[in-house]
Design a protein around this motif. Sequence first.
Motif, PDB file in Angstrom:
ATOM      1  N   PHE A 175      -3.442  18.438 -11.281  1.00  0.00           N
ATOM      2  CA  PHE A 175      -4.842  18.773 -11.498  1.00  0.00           C
ATOM      3  C   PHE A 175      -5.611  17.760 -10.656  1.00  0.00           C
ATOM      4  N   HIS A 176      -5.820  18.096  -9.390  1.00  0.00           N
ATOM      5  CA  HIS A 176      -6.264  17.069  -8.451  1.00  0.00           C
ATOM      6  C   HIS A 176      -7.315  17.603  -7.475  1.00  0.00           C
ATOM      7  N   GLY A 177      -7.946  16.645  -6.781  1.00  0.00           N
ATOM      8  CA  GLY A 177      -8.958  17.009  -5.794  1.00  0.00           C
ATOM      9  C   GLY A 177      -8.357  17.472  -4.490  1.00  0.00           C
ATOM     10  N   GLY A 178      -7.147  17.012  -4.197  1.00  0.00           N
ATOM     11  CA  GLY A 178      -6.506  17.357  -2.940  1.00  0.00           C
ATOM     12  C   GLY A 178      -6.838  16.348  -1.857  1.00  0.00           C
ATOM     13  N   LEU A 179      -6.175  15.191  -1.912  1.00  0.00           N
ATOM     14  CA  LEU A 179      -6.466  14.115  -0.973  1.00  0.00           C
ATOM     15  C   LEU A 179      -6.343  14.574   0.475  1.00  0.00           C
ATOM     16  N   ARG A 180      -5.379  15.451   0.757  1.00  0.00           N
ATOM     17  CA  ARG A 180      -5.169  15.863   2.141  1.00  0.00           C
ATOM     18  C   ARG A 180      -6.310  16.717   2.687  1.00  0.00           C
ATOM     19  N   TYR A 181      -7.102  17.327   1.795  1.00  0.00           N
ATOM     20  CA  TYR A 181      -8.198  18.161   2.278  1.00  0.00           C
ATOM     21  C   TYR A 181      -9.352  17.330   2.828  1.00  0.00           C
ATOM     22  N   LEU A 182      -9.384  16.032   2.478  1.00  0.00           N
ATOM     23  CA  LEU A 182     -10.393  15.164   3.078  1.00  0.00           C
ATOM     24  C   LEU A 182     -10.183  15.061   4.581  1.00  0.00           C
ATOM     25  N   GLU A 183      -8.914  14.982   4.982  1.00  0.00           N
ATOM     26  CA  GLU A 183      -8.613  14.872   6.407  1.00  0.00           C
ATOM     27  C   GLU A 183      -9.006  16.139   7.159  1.00  0.00           C
ATOM     28  N   GLN A 184      -9.026  17.254   6.424  1.00  0.00           N
ATOM     29  CA  GLN A 184      -9.467  18.518   7.021  1.00  0.00           C
ATOM     30  C   GLN A 184     -10.979  18.691   6.910  1.00  0.00           C
ATOM     31  N   LEU A 185     -11.659  17.638   6.421  1.00  0.00           N
ATOM     32  CA  LEU A 185     -13.119  17.616   6.291  1.00  0.00           C
ATOM     33  C   LEU A 185     -13.641  18.671   5.319  1.00  0.00           C
ATOM     34  N   ASP A 186     -12.794  19.053   4.363  1.00  0.00           N
ATOM     35  CA  ASP A 186     -13.194  20.046   3.363  1.00  0.00           C
ATOM     36  C   ASP A 186     -13.800  19.315   2.165  1.00  0.00           C
ATOM     37  N   PHE A 187     -14.923  18.625   2.415  1.00  0.00           N
ATOM     38  CA  PHE A 187     -15.509  17.756   1.405  1.00  0.00           C
ATOM     39  C   PHE A 187     -15.996  18.524   0.180  1.00  0.00           C
TER      40      PHE A 187
END
Length: 607
Positions: free
Chosen positions: A100-112
């Motif tokens: 149940f997470h924010g998805g740390l890897r999506y930050l690198e994809q700039l999906d803020f």
Amino acid sequence: MGAGRGGDGNTGDGAARPDAGTQAEAEALDAAAEPSRLGPASRARAWDRLASEQFDVVVVGGGVVGTGAALDAATRGLKVALVEARDLASGTSSRSSKLFHGGLRYLEQLDFGLVREALRERELNMTRLAPHLIKPVSFLYPLTAHWERPYVTAGVTLYDTMGGKSSLPHQKQLTRSGALRMAPALKRSALVGAIRYYDAQADDARHTMMVGRTAAQYGAVVRTSTQVVDFLHEVDRVAGVRVRDVETGRETDVRASVVVNCTGVWTDQMQHAAGTRGRFRVKASKGVHFLVARDKIPSDTGMILRTEKSVLFVIPWRNHWIVGTTDTDWNLDLAHPAATRQDLDYLLEHINRVLVTPLTHDDIEGVYAGLRPLLAGESEETSKLSREHAVSRVMPGLVAIAGGKYTTYRVMAADAIDAAAEDIPTRVAPSVTDRVPLVGADGYYALVNQAEQLGLRHGLHPHRVRHLLDRYGSLLHGLLAMGDRANGGDPSLLEPVEAAPDYLRAEIAYAVAYEGALHLDDVLARRTRISIEYAHRGVDSAAAVGAQMAELLGWTDEQREYEVRSYIERVQAERDSQSVDTDVEADKRRLAAPDPRAPRLAALGTG
């Protein structure tokens, strides 16, 4: 395949035999007092309601988004029904990474936007909506070069703060020696330092089922083994669905102002069945995970590792570690995606790059494969497809929703009902599910403090009580009452399940009486996680659990034997699929096993 179902020997609903009138009447009274109860009596009443009532909303699909949509609609004061062809969470929603997470890897994809939304939902669910089901979990992010530290630190700092106030600890910077003390499983050469951060995890299948029970608590009709076989039309609009009871073959029309398609990877099939192509396409991406015993990876924390394609998680899971995931295109059977040896080799190769003691295939105890419903874009690489969700009013009376992350299910559900409101003739109130705790949340914290007293009262170790509280919350009272002799219960139900000592026999009884379990697979794979947590994958428990379910559901001997045999053959088929390298061959081997629901499922699919 249908031979041995024993369908003529019972009601076909998984209900008790007709001669068990007293038991059925007692359950009916209990169900009236406890509307979240999904047992045989409520199942029978649900069929009558589907056939006779006009609904504001019919939700198709019993995954986390479907159950969430049913809950959202019910708590807005709408009259809602949810139908699911198989079992609650039987598809994607029982086969995730359990995070149940924010998805740390999506930050690198700039999906803020996606990350911010998911982090807010993580906090809301951990603290208010489902504290009994969603728990903190720590991860170590090994740094492979010194230049990575400021870059990763900036990302994790953003991750810690962008969702607003968080109850989780913030990151901690670690030297290589400090990281190795925390995770001695790692090779010294695999890192120059590390960062520890926190996220959250949940048993996805149990959480989805609890969302469904909460929807029922607020008046929704929730019925599994109920397949949509056609759509009803009035002039140019959808006016409901025709459903088939998968257990009996009966059919009936269900009329509604609007139908909401929440079928995930089956979205395109359902839209086609409604006579429309829809406004977006959904592509299935296969994610494979395996489980190994906790002592195989000496560590006090989970880990997240970068790969050339994405990230690899090592997630603590009770007495195990979950290692995953893969991300590959899947165009074969949607109900039973199969893991291949190549999938497992990929995971082993990447985890073994950092472990002092490599894992082998012999260390793997459980394996599961799931399908992510991704919104198809220009890129055909599933790892680049969107995790954002999309909602579309496909045609008058029909709304579809797909994509998204498990964590943001509540937001997705609210968006779907917002879109459906256009077809509902009465005023639709705003969503209130951010203030509606799931069943079992109320009183949870007090019961955690009372674990020792509860254990003494029922002859259970406090550790066992806490384990049960993290699965049932305050609903634990109903489960323990089943084994309370003073209240007419059976004390033997408080004994462990055969060959699965982490679970009690009462949990099997409760799954049938309260949680809508109709088949052996429902219990071994979803109400409990015996199918992935033990090296025997449930085979050694199947006969005992099957016998217990047979007594509760009124199965004939023939049906009981078929259920047990089908489950054992399912496990063997999964093992066989994991011995071959191609998806096509793995799919062929997996589908060789019988499916207790398949004989009566129509050609439309399992959405």
